[in-house]
Design an enzyme around this catalytic site. Structure first.
Site, mmCIF file in Angstrom:
data_model
loop_
_atom_site.group_PDB
_atom_site.id
_atom_site.type_symbol
_atom_site.label_atom_id
_atom_site.label_comp_id
_atom_site.label_asym_id
_atom_site.label_seq_id
_atom_site.Cartn_x
_atom_site.Cartn_y
_atom_site.Cartn_z
ATOM 1 N N LEU A 295 79.349 49.722 -5.923
ATOM 2 C CA LEU A 295 80.409 49.481 -6.897
ATOM 3 C C LEU A 295 80.113 50.288 -8.152
ATOM 4 O O LEU A 295 78.949 50.499 -8.508
ATOM 5 C CB LEU A 295 80.499 47.992 -7.253
ATOM 6 C CG LEU A 295 81.023 47.037 -6.186
ATOM 7 C CD1 LEU A 295 81.049 45.614 -6.731
ATOM 8 C CD2 LEU A 295 82.401 47.435 -5.693
ATOM 9 N N ASP A 296 81.175 50.693 -8.854
ATOM 10 C CA ASP A 296 81.011 51.419 -10.112
ATOM 11 C C ASP A 296 80.375 50.518 -11.160
ATOM 12 O O ASP A 296 80.381 49.291 -11.038
ATOM 13 C CB ASP A 296 82.372 51.898 -10.629
ATOM 14 C CG ASP A 296 83.105 52.744 -9.608
ATOM 15 O OD1 ASP A 296 82.442 53.337 -8.751
ATOM 16 O OD2 ASP A 296 84.347 52.788 -9.681
ATOM 17 N N ILE A 297 79.892 51.118 -12.235
ATOM 18 C CA ILE A 297 79.195 50.370 -13.273
ATOM 19 C C ILE A 297 80.096 49.307 -13.917
ATOM 20 O O ILE A 297 79.616 48.225 -14.293
ATOM 21 C CB ILE A 297 78.631 51.333 -14.344
ATOM 22 C CG1 ILE A 297 77.720 50.565 -15.318
ATOM 23 C CG2 ILE A 297 79.738 52.075 -15.062
ATOM 24 C CD1 ILE A 297 76.938 51.477 -16.255
#
Length: 250
Positions: free
Chosen positions: A114-116
């Protein structure tokens, strides 16, 4: 020497002997191979000589006279908060492994990153074959996301996303998504792929921006509602085994 024991027993899983030992001790794979060559490893009472031999999860493995019981791959679900990256290490940001209080956390990896700034379900494991079943497009493992957008999403945009759209600088359409409208700017989205920033780029292709992105499910594995952000737990036997089949997006 540390021992790592996972209380969940996946059915019919085996490991290479050298990986088995490297998983439950602080020895590297090369160090383990040297120990095997010196005859210091017993499997079910017999001296083991082949590092590539397969070991059952319940095998009686002894190293240098010490029994290593129930060495198994590990499987966890994490409710990822914002501000963490799905990496083993990062110079600028905290990683999801910093939230895991387990032996040898560096051996774990995210089965689908998942992205930050994206929150929600992250699956962590040291079982590469299991995570490949989740991330491989051929397995058609559906991932479900809750999405909030900057602008209302038109019916026409939903039709485009359901057919597949061209992402910036890519030549192939995305695979058809499943869309459920909650409100004009709130949806549930199912995708089969894991392209870079895919959900955000899908909506960008329609001239919109994603403001909130939260992963709710991977295949049949749903994020546990009892997990607060930053908390994790081992997967159940059913959750682990659910990955063996083609995951359903319903």
């Amino acid at each position: 020497m540390k021992l790592t024991v996972n209380p969940v027993k996946p059915a019919n899983k085996t490991l290479r002997l050298d990986r088995y030992l490297a998983t439950v001790t602080d020895y590297s794979r090369n160090e383990v191979k040297r120990l095997i060559k010196r005859g210091e490893v017993l499997v079910d009472g017999e001296v083991a000589s082949n590092p590539a031999s397969q070991v059952a999860p319940d095998a009686d493995v002894t190293l240098a006279g010490e029994s290593l019981r129930e060495a198994r791959p590990r499987y966890f679900m994490l409710n990822k908060p914002q501000g963490y990256v799905c990496a083993a290490r990062d110079r600028r940001h905290m990683t999801v492994l910093e939230l895991i209080d387990e032996d040898n956390p560096e051996r774990l990896h995210a089965a689908g990153r998942l992205d930050i700034d994206t929150t929600g379900l992250v699956l962590l494991t040291d079982d590469g074959q299991w995570s490949h079943a989740i991330t491989s497009p051929q397995r058609q493992c559906w991932k479900r996301y809750y999405v909030e957008t900057a602008e209302p999403v038109s019916d026409k945009s939903i039709e485009h996303l359901q057919r597949g759209v061209f992402l910036h600088d890519e030549k192939a359409r995305t695979l058809p998504a499943r869309i459920e409208r909650i409100e004009e700017d709130r949806l549930r989205v199912w995708i089969q792929e894991g392209r870079y920033h895919q959900v955000k780029r899908m909506f960008a292709a329609e001239g919109n921006a994603v403001e909130v992105l939260h992963r709710e499910a991977i295949g049949g594995i749903e994020l546990d509602p009892d997990l607060e952000e930053g908390e994790y737990r081992p997967l159940t036997e059913w959750e682990i085994g659910s990955v063996d089949g083609v995951a359903d997006g319903d």
